[in-house]
Design a protein around this motif. Structure first.
Motif, PDB file in Angstrom:
ATOM      1  N   SER A  26      -8.079 -20.349  32.397  1.00  0.00           N
ATOM      2  CA  SER A  26      -6.638 -20.374  32.631  1.00  0.00           C
ATOM      3  C   SER A  26      -5.854 -19.811  31.452  1.00  0.00           C
ATOM      4  O   SER A  26      -4.628 -19.814  31.458  1.00  0.00           O
ATOM      5  CB  SER A  26      -6.189 -21.818  32.877  1.00  0.00           C
ATOM      6  OG  SER A  26      -6.448 -22.617  31.732  1.00  0.00           O
ATOM      7  N   GLY A  27      -6.549 -19.325  30.435  1.00  0.00           N
ATOM      8  CA  GLY A  27      -5.901 -18.886  29.209  1.00  0.00           C
ATOM      9  C   GLY A  27      -6.115 -19.880  28.087  1.00  0.00           C
ATOM     10  O   GLY A  27      -5.932 -19.549  26.918  1.00  0.00           O
ATOM     11  N   ARG A  28      -6.515 -21.100  28.429  1.00  0.00           N
ATOM     12  CA  ARG A  28      -6.877 -22.106  27.434  1.00  0.00           C
ATOM     13  C   ARG A  28      -8.398 -22.140  27.293  1.00  0.00           C
ATOM     14  O   ARG A  28      -9.115 -21.758  28.220  1.00  0.00           O
ATOM     15  CB  ARG A  28      -6.348 -23.479  27.852  1.00  0.00           C
ATOM     16  CG  ARG A  28      -4.835 -23.566  27.915  1.00  0.00           C
ATOM     17  CD  ARG A  28      -4.384 -24.986  28.220  1.00  0.00           C
ATOM     18  NE  ARG A  28      -4.850 -25.424  29.524  1.00  0.00           N
ATOM     19  CZ  ARG A  28      -4.191 -25.223  30.660  1.00  0.00           C
ATOM     20  NH1 ARG A  28      -3.042 -24.565  30.647  1.00  0.00           N
ATOM     21  NH2 ARG A  28      -4.669 -25.665  31.811  1.00  0.00           N
ATOM     22  N   PRO A  29      -8.915 -22.634  26.169  1.00  0.00           N
ATOM     23  CA  PRO A  29     -10.374 -22.708  26.007  1.00  0.00           C
ATOM     24  C   PRO A  29     -11.002 -23.538  27.113  1.00  0.00           C
ATOM     25  O   PRO A  29     -10.502 -24.616  27.449  1.00  0.00           O
ATOM     26  CB  PRO A  29     -10.538 -23.393  24.640  1.00  0.00           C
ATOM     27  CG  PRO A  29      -9.278 -23.073  23.900  1.00  0.00           C
ATOM     28  CD  PRO A  29      -8.194 -23.066  24.941  1.00  0.00           C
ATOM     29  N   SER A  31     -13.743 -26.008  29.051  1.00  0.00           N
ATOM     30  CA  SER A  31     -14.533 -27.156  28.633  1.00  0.00           C
ATOM     31  C   SER A  31     -15.958 -26.706  28.342  1.00  0.00           C
ATOM     32  O   SER A  31     -16.388 -25.613  28.756  1.00  0.00           O
ATOM     33  CB  SER A  31     -14.544 -28.224  29.727  1.00  0.00           C
ATOM     34  OG  SER A  31     -15.262 -27.760  30.861  1.00  0.00           O
ATOM     35  N   THR A 103      -5.480 -13.808  32.901  1.00  0.00           N
ATOM     36  CA  THR A 103      -6.251 -14.856  32.236  1.00  0.00           C
ATOM     37  C   THR A 103      -7.619 -14.419  31.721  1.00  0.00           C
ATOM     38  O   THR A 103      -8.234 -15.140  30.943  1.00  0.00           O
ATOM     39  CB  THR A 103      -6.446 -16.065  33.174  1.00  0.00           C
ATOM     40  OG1 THR A 103      -7.068 -15.624  34.387  1.00  0.00           O
ATOM     41  CG2 THR A 103      -5.105 -16.713  33.497  1.00  0.00           C
ATOM     42  N   GLY A 124      -6.608 -16.793  19.492  1.00  0.00           N
ATOM     43  CA  GLY A 124      -6.295 -17.618  20.655  1.00  0.00           C
ATOM     44  C   GLY A 124      -7.147 -17.332  21.868  1.00  0.00           C
ATOM     45  O   GLY A 124      -6.796 -17.723  22.982  1.00  0.00           O
ATOM     46  N   SER A 126     -11.068 -16.997  23.973  1.00  0.00           N
ATOM     47  CA  SER A 126     -12.472 -17.360  24.130  1.00  0.00           C
ATOM     48  C   SER A 126     -13.226 -16.126  24.595  1.00  0.00           C
ATOM     49  O   SER A 126     -12.693 -15.324  25.357  1.00  0.00           O
ATOM     50  CB  SER A 126     -12.636 -18.489  25.155  1.00  0.00           C
ATOM     51  OG  SER A 126     -11.927 -19.645  24.761  1.00  0.00           O
ATOM     52  N   TYR A 175     -15.099 -19.489  20.720  1.00  0.00           N
ATOM     53  CA  TYR A 175     -13.826 -20.169  20.969  1.00  0.00           C
ATOM     54  C   TYR A 175     -12.779 -19.704  19.953  1.00  0.00           C
ATOM     55  O   TYR A 175     -13.115 -19.048  18.962  1.00  0.00           O
ATOM     56  CB  TYR A 175     -14.020 -21.677  20.883  1.00  0.00           C
ATOM     57  CG  TYR A 175     -14.901 -22.239  21.975  1.00  0.00           C
ATOM     58  CD1 TYR A 175     -14.378 -22.543  23.232  1.00  0.00           C
ATOM     59  CD2 TYR A 175     -16.259 -22.459  21.756  1.00  0.00           C
ATOM     60  CE1 TYR A 175     -15.183 -23.063  24.238  1.00  0.00           C
ATOM     61  CE2 TYR A 175     -17.074 -22.979  22.754  1.00  0.00           C
ATOM     62  CZ  TYR A 175     -16.524 -23.278  23.993  1.00  0.00           C
ATOM     63  OH  TYR A 175     -17.324 -23.773  24.988  1.00  0.00           O
TER      64      TYR A 175
END
Length: 251
Positions: A26-29, A31, A103, A124, A126, A175
């Motif tokens: 989603s653009g975030r690291p 799990s 993304t 920013g 991954s 990451y």
């Protein structure tokens, strides 16, 4: 050393990867569990489906053009073709762009033997990286004190990896602040690398690619990294992708 050919695979493993990327990136690291699932899917894609074949001793296609846009921001100077120069330097690297959306992006680097992508960062971001063919020396670092400014101005970094990786090895998972976010590739043999970036480089959103040099000796696994401009010999060309196409869907 590698060129694009018509895919022969009857099953689309690359579509499986796309589905997982849509679900987890989603653009975030992602799990740890999601990253492991994506890395496994990356490993499962056969070369034939990617449209890559190894052609030792041959040059990359003549229609290689300077990379702009899709590769985005990780690029060398524009080149006129994919042949080795008359000075005997290695044939320039090329990039096959597969897919990009807000993304994530997916593509393949082809690095003839003797090429190098200098130390560069992924602010920013991954990264999932799989060596498809050949052997690649990877030297990577993470910032000792991560911050927004350090990605542009440099600073102290801690060595994460300094070894040769090759086809058959598990994909690397990087990451934003761990796993070797600043890395350098040196091709030991002709090789190809499949890269999945999340989110893609985007200068307007603060994800620009900066190149670095080691400005101090390595001591206690730490070194000072300073920004620098790659030499005119750093070339990346654009090679058309003719592998299995991705069928895109909206979330």
């Amino acid at each position: 050393m590698c060129q694009s050919v018509a895919p022969q695979a009857s099953q689309s493993k690359i579509q499986d990867l796309y589905r997982l990327a849509k679900e987890h990136l989603s653009g975030r690291p992602p799990s740890q569990a999601a990253a492991a699932e994506i890395a496994e899917a990356l490993s499962a894609i056969p070369l034939s489906e990617l449209g890559v074949e190894v052609t030792n001793g041959q040059q990359v296609p003549n229609d290689a053009r300077g990379v702009r846009g899709a590769l985005g921001r990780l690029m060398g100077r524009q080149q006129s073709n994919g042949h080795a120069s008359s000075s005997g330097r290695p044939a320039p690297m090329t990039y096959m762009h597969i897919h990009e959306e807000p993304t994530f992006s997916l593509g393949i680097f082809c690095l003839p033997k003797g090429n190098q992508i200098p130390l560069h960062n992924h602010p920013g971001m991954s990264v999932f990286s799989r060596v498809l063919t050949g052997s690649l020396h990877v030297r990577s670092f993470d910032w000792a004190q991560p911050s927004q400014d350090v990605h542009r101005r440099g600073g102290k970094a801690r060595l994460f990896m300094d070894r040769v990786v090759q086809e058959g090895d598990l994909p690397a998972v990087i990451y934003p602040t761990s796993g070797g976010n600043i890395h350098e590739f040196s091709s030991v043999t002709d090789c190809a690398v499949l890269d999945l970036l999340s989110p893609p480089y985007n200068r307007m959103e603060g994800r620009d690619c900066t190149y670095f040099k080691e400005a101090s000796p390595l001591q206690n696994s730490k070194v000072l990294l300073e920004p620098f401009k790659p030499s005119d010999e750093f070339l990346v060309g654009n090679q058309p992708y003719r592998g299995q196409r991705i069928f895109t869907v909206s979330k």
